[in-house]
Write a protein that holds these residues in place. Structure first.
Motif, PDB file in Angstrom:
ATOM      1  N   LYS A   1      54.147  16.902  81.931  1.00 20.99           N
ATOM      2  CA  LYS A   1      55.281  17.607  81.330  1.00 20.99           C
ATOM      3  C   LYS A   1      55.308  19.063  81.790  1.00 20.99           C
ATOM      4  O   LYS A   1      56.367  19.613  82.067  1.00 20.99           O
ATOM      5  N   LEU A   2      54.128  19.673  81.898  1.00 17.50           N
ATOM      6  CA  LEU A   2      54.028  21.059  82.353  1.00 17.50           C
ATOM      7  C   LEU A   2      54.593  21.219  83.759  1.00 17.50           C
ATOM      8  O   LEU A   2      55.258  22.215  84.057  1.00 17.50           O
ATOM      9  N   ILE A   3      54.347  20.253  84.611  1.00 21.80           N
ATOM     10  CA  ILE A   3      54.868  20.298  85.981  1.00 21.80           C
ATOM     11  C   ILE A   3      56.391  20.402  85.960  1.00 21.80           C
ATOM     12  O   ILE A   3      56.993  21.110  86.771  1.00 21.80           O
TER      13      ILE A   3
ATOM     14  N   THR B   1      52.577  28.890  75.370  1.00 23.41           N
ATOM     15  CA  THR B   1      53.695  27.943  75.252  1.00 23.41           C
ATOM     16  C   THR B   1      53.207  26.518  75.488  1.00 23.41           C
ATOM     17  O   THR B   1      53.604  25.589  74.775  1.00 23.41           O
ATOM     18  N   PHE B   2      52.344  26.351  76.470  1.00 18.98           N
ATOM     19  CA  PHE B   2      51.763  25.031  76.749  1.00 18.98           C
ATOM     20  C   PHE B   2      51.018  24.503  75.526  1.00 18.98           C
ATOM     21  O   PHE B   2      51.154  23.335  75.159  1.00 18.98           O
ATOM     22  N   GLU B   3      50.257  25.364  74.865  1.00 16.94           N
ATOM     23  CA  GLU B   3      49.530  24.963  73.654  1.00 16.94           C
ATOM     24  C   GLU B   3      50.499  24.595  72.532  1.00 16.94           C
ATOM     25  O   GLU B   3      50.301  23.601  71.836  1.00 16.94           O
TER      26      GLU B   3
ATOM     27  N   ARG C   1      56.810  24.869  86.312  1.00 13.96           N
ATOM     28  CA  ARG C   1      56.218  24.552  87.614  1.00 13.96           C
ATOM     29  C   ARG C   1      55.428  25.732  88.198  1.00 13.96           C
ATOM     30  O   ARG C   1      54.370  25.540  88.779  1.00 13.96           O
ATOM     31  N   ASN C   2      55.931  26.962  88.021  1.00 15.15           N
ATOM     32  CA  ASN C   2      55.225  28.118  88.575  1.00 15.15           C
ATOM     33  C   ASN C   2      53.858  28.304  87.928  1.00 15.15           C
ATOM     34  O   ASN C   2      52.877  28.576  88.614  1.00 15.15           O
TER      35      ASN C   2
ATOM     36  N   MET D   1      47.946  27.556  88.188  1.00 12.00           N
ATOM     37  CA  MET D   1      46.746  26.933  87.605  1.00 12.00           C
ATOM     38  C   MET D   1      46.074  26.009  88.615  1.00 12.00           C
ATOM     39  O   MET D   1      44.858  26.028  88.767  1.00 12.00           O
ATOM     40  N   LYS D   2      46.866  25.207  89.301  1.00 10.02           N
ATOM     41  CA  LYS D   2      46.311  24.263  90.274  1.00 10.02           C
ATOM     42  C   LYS D   2      45.616  25.006  91.407  1.00 10.02           C
ATOM     43  O   LYS D   2      44.498  24.672  91.792  1.00 10.02           O
ATOM     44  N   ASN D   3      46.263  26.038  91.920  1.00 15.66           N
ATOM     45  CA  ASN D   3      45.706  26.823  93.016  1.00 15.66           C
ATOM     46  C   ASN D   3      44.414  27.513  92.573  1.00 15.66           C
ATOM     47  O   ASN D   3      43.385  27.418  93.242  1.00 15.66           O
ATOM     48  N   TYR D   4      44.447  28.190  91.443  1.00 10.78           N
ATOM     49  CA  TYR D   4      43.266  28.918  90.970  1.00 10.78           C
ATOM     50  C   TYR D   4      42.136  27.966  90.591  1.00 10.78           C
ATOM     51  O   TYR D   4      40.969  28.271  90.800  1.00 10.78           O
ATOM     52  N   THR D   5      42.485  26.821  90.039  1.00 11.17           N
ATOM     53  CA  THR D   5      41.466  25.824  89.699  1.00 11.17           C
ATOM     54  C   THR D   5      40.775  25.325  90.961  1.00 11.17           C
ATOM     55  O   THR D   5      39.541  25.254  91.011  1.00 11.17           O
ATOM     56  N   ALA D   6      41.553  24.984  91.971  1.00 10.51           N
ATOM     57  CA  ALA D   6      40.973  24.472  93.221  1.00 10.51           C
ATOM     58  C   ALA D   6      40.078  25.518  93.885  1.00 10.51           C
ATOM     59  O   ALA D   6      38.949  25.220  94.286  1.00 10.51           O
ATOM     60  N   VAL D   7      40.551  26.736  93.965  1.00  9.18           N
ATOM     61  CA  VAL D   7      39.758  27.777  94.611  1.00  9.18           C
ATOM     62  C   VAL D   7      38.509  28.077  93.788  1.00  9.18           C
ATOM     63  O   VAL D   7      37.406  28.179  94.325  1.00  9.18           O
ATOM     64  N   GLY D   8      38.677  28.205  92.474  1.00 10.26           N
ATOM     65  CA  GLY D   8      37.519  28.457  91.612  1.00 10.26           C
ATOM     66  C   GLY D   8      36.492  27.345  91.694  1.00 10.26           C
ATOM     67  O   GLY D   8      35.281  27.588  91.710  1.00 10.26           O
ATOM     68  N   TYR D   9      36.966  26.118  91.777  1.00  6.47           N
ATOM     69  CA  TYR D   9      36.066  24.969  91.852  1.00  6.47           C
ATOM     70  C   TYR D   9      35.323  24.913  93.186  1.00  6.47           C
ATOM     71  O   TYR D   9      34.106  24.819  93.224  1.00  6.47           O
TER      72      TYR D   9
END
Length: 180
Positions: free
Chosen positions: A124-126, A97-99, A130-131, A136-144
């Motif tokens: 806009k996604l936020i 959907t984002f794409e 939001r969920n 994505m934000k959580n997984y990105t931070a942890v993965g990084y």
């Protein structure tokens, strides 16, 4: 140079302000698999999209960003190996959907957008999902921050620490410590 993943989980939690990490994230950090049924596999296009989206969340600055650290690989593995099929489908439906929203707004996919357009789409996604953004934000931070790049270049890393000193002031401009 290897990190102790269990300690990384504790320290990432501290870095994130003591936020409790979800079961799938902890399992992902520890390299465990908790979902053994059929899985949704990311397409090459979805993989590129995840890499670009993660790179907007943690961009390259004076240190490499999430894309350089391969955070999308962590995200893909955690979604595939640690979430039930229904949650996997929901995650990739939100990504698709984002794409589609990107194509509707700018006439091209997210990967092909300019940096300003990407930031606009993430804002806009936020608002619209939001969920999905929070995941994505959580997984990105942890993965990084559990990657070699995140732990050794974005954070101050000491492979073999000396004695424990609980309260050491950080010098101006010094990075936070990676605990490994």
């Amino acid at each position: 140079m290897k990190m102790n993943r269990r300690e990384a989980v504790q320290r990432i939690s501290l870095l994130m302000g003591g936020v409790a990490l979800s079961g799938p994230v902890v399992s992902g950090i520890l390299g465990e698999k908790t979902h053994f049924g059929d899985s949704v596999y990311a397409t090459p296009q979805q993989e590129k999209l995840l890499a670009e989206l993660a790179d907007v969340i943690i961009p390259t600055t004076d240190t490499p960003g999430a894309k350089a650290a391969g955070a999308e690989q962590f995200i893909i593995r955690v979604i595939r190996d640690c979430h039930p099929m229904e949650e996997q489908k929901e995650f990739y439906a939100s990504l698709d959907t984002f794409e589609k929203d990107s194509k509707a707004a700018f006439g091209k996919g997210f990967v092909a957008l300019t940096n300003d357009q990407k930031v606009s789409m993430v804002k806009k996604l936020i608002e619209t999902d939001r969920n999905f953004f929070k995941r994505m934000k959580n997984y990105t931070a942890v993965g990084y921050f559990t990657s070699e790049i995140g732990a050794t270049q974005a954070l101050e890393y000491l492979e073999t620490p000396g004695r424990l000193e609980a309260c050491i002031p950080i010098k101006p401009g010094q990075k936070a410590w990676a605990l490994g």
